[in-house]
Design a protein around this motif. Structure first.
Motif, PDB file in Angstrom:
ATOM      1  N   ARG A   1      40.381  51.226  54.230  1.00 38.49           N
ATOM      2  CA  ARG A   1      39.303  50.367  53.719  1.00 38.49           C
ATOM      3  C   ARG A   1      38.433  51.072  52.688  1.00 38.49           C
ATOM      4  NH1 ARG A   1      35.735  46.123  55.743  1.00 38.49           N
ATOM      5  NH2 ARG A   1      33.553  46.567  55.239  1.00 38.49           N
ATOM      6  N   ASN A   2      38.026  52.304  52.975  1.00 42.55           N
ATOM      7  CA  ASN A   2      37.126  52.999  52.058  1.00 42.55           C
ATOM      8  C   ASN A   2      37.814  53.355  50.750  1.00 42.55           C
ATOM      9  OD1 ASN A   2      38.645  54.920  53.663  1.00 42.55           O
ATOM     10  ND2 ASN A   2      37.433  56.522  52.687  1.00 42.55           N
ATOM     11  N   VAL A   3      39.152  53.422  50.747  1.00 37.40           N
ATOM     12  CA  VAL A   3      39.898  53.744  49.529  1.00 37.40           C
ATOM     13  C   VAL A   3      40.094  52.499  48.670  1.00 37.40           C
ATOM     14  CG1 VAL A   3      42.117  54.565  48.626  1.00 37.40           C
ATOM     15  CG2 VAL A   3      41.033  55.740  50.557  1.00 37.40           C
ATOM     16  N   VAL A   4      40.658  51.434  49.252  1.00 35.42           N
ATOM     17  CA  VAL A   4      40.978  50.246  48.445  1.00 35.42           C
ATOM     18  C   VAL A   4      39.722  49.552  47.927  1.00 35.42           C
ATOM     19  CG1 VAL A   4      43.199  49.865  49.545  1.00 35.42           C
ATOM     20  CG2 VAL A   4      41.161  48.761  50.491  1.00 35.42           C
ATOM     21  N   ARG A   5      38.558  49.869  48.499  1.00 35.80           N
ATOM     22  CA  ARG A   5      37.313  49.261  48.060  1.00 35.80           C
ATOM     23  C   ARG A   5      36.499  50.188  47.154  1.00 35.80           C
ATOM     24  NH1 ARG A   5      34.902  45.162  52.031  1.00 35.80           N
ATOM     25  NH2 ARG A   5      36.702  44.308  53.111  1.00 35.80           N
ATOM     26  N   SER A   6      37.068  51.314  46.748  1.00 34.18           N
ATOM     27  CA  SER A   6      36.258  52.227  45.943  1.00 34.18           C
ATOM     28  C   SER A   6      37.032  52.978  44.873  1.00 34.18           C
ATOM     29  CB  SER A   6      35.564  53.252  46.851  1.00 34.18           C
ATOM     30  OG  SER A   6      36.517  54.092  47.481  1.00 34.18           O
ATOM     31  N   GLU A   7      38.367  52.939  44.908  1.00 28.93           N
ATOM     32  CA  GLU A   7      39.146  53.719  43.942  1.00 28.93           C
ATOM     33  C   GLU A   7      40.558  53.164  43.834  1.00 28.93           C
ATOM     34  OE1 GLU A   7      40.648  57.607  45.982  1.00 28.93           O
ATOM     35  OE2 GLU A   7      38.673  57.133  46.857  1.00 28.93           O
ATOM     36  N   GLU A   8      41.251  53.638  42.819  1.00 31.73           N
ATOM     37  CA  GLU A   8      42.653  53.269  42.692  1.00 31.73           C
ATOM     38  C   GLU A   8      43.424  53.742  43.918  1.00 31.73           C
ATOM     39  OE1 GLU A   8      46.618  54.234  39.959  1.00 31.73           O
ATOM     40  OE2 GLU A   8      44.672  55.138  39.447  1.00 31.73           O
ATOM     41  N   SER A   9      44.284  52.900  44.415  1.00 34.73           N
ATOM     42  CA  SER A   9      45.092  53.243  45.582  1.00 34.73           C
ATOM     43  C   SER A   9      46.550  52.938  45.280  1.00 34.73           C
ATOM     44  CB  SER A   9      44.607  52.443  46.792  1.00 34.73           C
ATOM     45  OG  SER A   9      45.596  51.692  47.392  1.00 34.73           O
TER      46      SER A   9
ATOM     47  N   VAL B   1      33.491  46.122  39.918  1.00 36.59           N
ATOM     48  CA  VAL B   1      32.853  47.413  40.206  1.00 36.59           C
ATOM     49  C   VAL B   1      31.343  47.277  40.405  1.00 36.59           C
ATOM     50  CG1 VAL B   1      34.627  48.741  39.018  1.00 36.59           C
ATOM     51  CG2 VAL B   1      32.634  47.960  37.720  1.00 36.59           C
ATOM     52  N   SER B   2      30.853  46.047  40.502  1.00 33.59           N
ATOM     53  CA  SER B   2      29.397  45.826  40.562  1.00 33.59           C
ATOM     54  C   SER B   2      28.779  46.229  41.890  1.00 33.59           C
ATOM     55  CB  SER B   2      29.072  44.349  40.284  1.00 33.59           C
ATOM     56  OG  SER B   2      29.607  43.519  41.309  1.00 33.59           O
ATOM     57  N   GLN B   3      29.602  46.304  42.947  1.00 31.57           N
ATOM     58  CA  GLN B   3      29.069  46.646  44.267  1.00 31.57           C
ATOM     59  C   GLN B   3      29.881  47.764  44.914  1.00 31.57           C
ATOM     60  OE1 GLN B   3      28.495  43.202  46.783  1.00 31.57           O
ATOM     61  NE2 GLN B   3      27.572  41.997  45.150  1.00 31.57           N
ATOM     62  N   VAL B   4      30.416  48.645  44.105  1.00 27.52           N
ATOM     63  CA  VAL B   4      31.260  49.712  44.645  1.00 27.52           C
ATOM     64  C   VAL B   4      30.490  50.593  45.618  1.00 27.52           C
ATOM     65  CG1 VAL B   4      30.808  51.253  42.689  1.00 27.52           C
ATOM     66  CG2 VAL B   4      32.890  51.544  44.029  1.00 27.52           C
ATOM     67  N   GLU B   5      29.193  50.773  45.368  1.00 25.02           N
ATOM     68  CA  GLU B   5      28.390  51.615  46.256  1.00 25.02           C
ATOM     69  C   GLU B   5      28.227  50.998  47.644  1.00 25.02           C
ATOM     70  OE1 GLU B   5      25.532  49.075  43.824  1.00 25.02           O
ATOM     71  OE2 GLU B   5      27.431  50.126  43.530  1.00 25.02           O
ATOM     72  N   LYS B   6      28.476  49.707  47.758  1.00 24.36           N
ATOM     73  CA  LYS B   6      28.395  49.024  49.050  1.00 24.36           C
ATOM     74  C   LYS B   6      29.747  48.921  49.749  1.00 24.36           C
ATOM     75  CE  LYS B   6      24.504  46.031  47.738  1.00 24.36           C
ATOM     76  NZ  LYS B   6      24.063  44.605  47.631  1.00 24.36           N
ATOM     77  N   GLY B   7      30.795  49.389  49.079  1.00 22.31           N
ATOM     78  CA  GLY B   7      32.122  49.235  49.655  1.00 22.31           C
ATOM     79  C   GLY B   7      32.564  47.783  49.687  1.00 22.31           C
ATOM     80  N   ALA B   8      32.131  46.998  48.702  1.00 15.85           N
ATOM     81  CA  ALA B   8      32.436  45.563  48.686  1.00 15.85           C
ATOM     82  C   ALA B   8      33.912  45.314  48.414  1.00 15.85           C
ATOM     83  CB  ALA B   8      31.581  44.856  47.633  1.00 15.85           C
ATOM     84  N   GLY B   9      34.423  44.221  48.985  1.00 19.56           N
ATOM     85  CA  GLY B   9      35.841  43.901  48.861  1.00 19.56           C
ATOM     86  C   GLY B   9      36.262  43.465  47.480  1.00 19.56           C
ATOM     87  N   ARG B  10      35.314  43.258  46.573  1.00 23.27           N
ATOM     88  CA  ARG B  10      35.663  42.804  45.228  1.00 23.27           C
ATOM     89  C   ARG B  10      36.229  43.922  44.346  1.00 23.27           C
ATOM     90  NH1 ARG B  10      30.156  40.389  43.369  1.00 23.27           N
ATOM     91  NH2 ARG B  10      30.286  39.711  45.549  1.00 23.27           N
ATOM     92  N   PHE B  11      36.206  45.154  44.815  1.00 24.68           N
ATOM     93  CA  PHE B  11      36.705  46.247  43.978  1.00 24.68           C
ATOM     94  C   PHE B  11      38.141  45.935  43.541  1.00 24.68           C
ATOM     95  CE2 PHE B  11      38.587  50.299  42.908  1.00 24.68           C
ATOM     96  CZ  PHE B  11      37.579  50.917  42.168  1.00 24.68           C
ATOM     97  N   PRO B  12      38.459  46.101  42.224  1.00 21.68           N
ATOM     98  CA  PRO B  12      39.763  45.665  41.721  1.00 21.68           C
ATOM     99  C   PRO B  12      40.873  46.707  41.899  1.00 21.68           C
ATOM    100  CG  PRO B  12      38.437  46.466  39.896  1.00 21.68           C
ATOM    101  CD  PRO B  12      37.572  46.571  41.141  1.00 21.68           C
ATOM    102  N   GLN B  13      42.031  46.233  42.262  1.00 24.84           N
ATOM    103  CA  GLN B  13      43.266  47.008  42.168  1.00 24.84           C
ATOM    104  C   GLN B  13      44.075  46.330  41.066  1.00 24.84           C
ATOM    105  OE1 GLN B  13      43.844  49.848  43.843  1.00 24.84           O
ATOM    106  NE2 GLN B  13      41.932  49.693  45.005  1.00 24.84           N
TER     107      GLN B  13
END
Length: 506
Positions: free
Chosen positions: A321-329, A400-412
């Motif tokens: 979870r912390n990876v796919v919501r904050s960085e390329e996986s 990337v607007s809520q990456v600091e919150k670990g939001a699910g919108r982070f793009p892959q």
């Protein structure tokens, strides 16, 4: 958030629900109240080692047997996502929780993944009450069957249960035209009213993120807060409010015992309490036999069709979870590549929050249908739209607007590379984007493969709307099937993290 050891929590001075005074031995009574909260329970069998409904039910039964003055509360998210829920829309979770009913259940955002009608149907099949003070129909009227503040008489105490849902649900799920009032403001107002109405104890049962939890704690309007959504385990006590973040899949549980002193002096009733946080690792819990029998039946139904190998990964894959919501996986890359390959689109964007197995795969792991469907349990389909580069950029900014919150919108992503600055203001974080080898052109039209949830504005991706839809949800194929087909073509996975998404300075 600080996690207080149980010894420290027990040693701190008791919080007062209605003020503290010296006890009068002649008019004093001491009672023990236990509160067990659970939430974010998805996989019916847990991970095979800890968690799951059979162990959760065993703990709940044991707590109720040990102390009749036990409150058993659910703070959101079980109908989805899970492997089985992809087939039965969460019916299995209702069947299993009906065996040991909750005193109150708050709908989480995932209760609406299959639409409001499915939630209402599952609520009607539940042998326990669902409630949320901040959910109404579009016209502000009450939702039939959904309760509000619950007042319970237990052990001589008047207890107010304040059920509150996540106000971001319309952004991250599919609740139709249901209206969600502000989580924090609504919760605090209801808690203070309950106190004014004479509640001895005010207990929040909430589904919201930890930033909102902090605001609820700081309000000092609550005696106890049981919270879900963050998938974490945490306990906290500041001398006024006791708090539990209730973990994921019932892996770790923390019943809170309140030693409550009730006294009366000069005609005034006083209540004083002290918390004791207990820790239960459910790996040590024997599953409830009745529940386990039901679990085994669900397993049998799934095994025959799901334990089919689709290929072998030659590289490590990571869907935590912390990876796919904050960085390329690598798992995110694989899924996005499969979507782009299946559609021929210029680029593919999928939300990290839709990747759900929360695990790693070593190189050499044989991947099965079960693995892929566990990663993509929502039943989303791949759609294709045509958008100008300006809207693609806006979509990535949202991602990337809520990456600091670990939001699910982070793009892959696939077919593009981007650099962003997480310290910049939301909406102005993307520093550069290349489509293939060329800089993104704001006026050029690009074909974008995404999922139907995002195309509909889910996770804040409103920028993906308004384009020319080339493949709609009715004509799209299941993302999971496209990933399985993509792997099966070569029988192997070689996708590695390759620098598709970087932070400024990397």
């Amino acid at each position: 958030m600080t996690t207080f050891p149980r010894r420290l929590a027990a040693a701190l001075a008791g919080a007062t629900a209605l003020g503290a005074v010296a006890l009068s031995p002649a008019a004093a009574e001491t009672v023990k109240l236990t509160i067990l909260g659970v939430g974010d329970v998805y996989a019916f069998a847990g991970d095979g080692h800890r968690g799951g409904f059979a162990r959760m039910n065993a703990v709940a039964k044991a707590e109720k047997a040990a102390n009749p003055n036990t409150l058993y509360v659910f703070d959101g998210d079980m109908l989805s996502p899970s492997l089985l829920s992809g087939f039965d829309k969460g019916e299995n979770t209702i069947d299993l929780t009906n065996l040991v009913p909750f005193d109150i259940a708050v709908p989480g955002n995932h209760e609406f993944d299959f639409g409001p009608e499915n939630f209402l149907q599952k609520m009607g099949a539940s042998k326990y009450p669902w409630a949320a003070i901040n959910i109404t129909n579009a016209d502000g009227t009450a939702v039939k069957g959904l309760g509000g503040v619950m007042m319970k008489e237990m052990a001589g105490l008047k207890i107010a249960l304040i059920p509150v849902a996540q106000d971001t649900t319309p952004e991250v799920s599919s609740p139709g035209d249901l209206k969600f009032l502000p989580t924090v403001k609504t919760a605090i107002a209801a808690a203070r009213k309950a106190r004014g109405d004479g509640a001895d104890l005010v207990i929040g049962v909430v589904q919201t993120d930890m930033s909102n939890d902090r605001k609820l704690i700081a309000s000092h309007a609550f005696d106890v807060i049981m919270s879900g959504d963050d998938h974490l385990y945490s306990t906290y006590y500041d001398g006024i409010t006791a708090y539990v973040e209730t973990s994921m899949d019932a892996r770790f549980l923390s019943p809170v015992d309140l030693t409550v002193d009730i006294s009366e002096k000069d005609g005034k009733r006083k209540v004083k309490w002290t918390p004791d946080f207990r820790f239960i690792d459910t790996a040590t819990v024997a599953p409830d036999p009745e529940s386990q029998k039901m679990v085994e039946g669900f397993k049998t139904k799934l095994d025959k069709s799901l334990n089919v190998e689709v290929g072998v990964t030659e590289v490590p894959l990571d869907s935590r979870r912390n990876v796919v919501r904050s960085e390329e996986s690598a798992m995110g890359d694989l899924i996005a590549d499969a979507m782009r390959a299946a559609t021929g689109a210029d680029i593919a964007i999928t939300n990290g929050g839709g990747i759900r197995a929360d695990r790693t795969y070593d190189a050499g792991t044989k991947l099965t249908r079960r693995d892929i469907l566990t990663e993509l349990p929502f039943g989303n389909v791949t759609v294709v739209t045509q958008l100008p580069g300006s809207q693609v950029l806006a979509a990535l900014e949202n991602g990337v607007s809520q990456v600091e919150k670990g939001a699910g919108r982070f793009p892959q992503v696939s077919g593009l590379t981007m650099v962003y600055d997480p310290t910049a203001p939301a909406g102005a974080r993307v520093a550069s984007v290349k489509i293939g080898d060329a800089d993104l052109d704001p006026d050029k039209l690009y074909t974008v493969a995404t999922n139907d949830y995002m195309l509909g504005g889910g996770d804040g991706y409103t920028a993906l709307g308004g384009g020319k839809v080339l493949v709609n949800a009715g004509n799209g194929k299941l993302m999971a099937n496209e990933v399985m087909d993509y792997i099966a073509k070569t029988g192997k996975v070689t996708t590695k993290v390759s620098g598709r998404i970087k932070k400024v300075g990397q």
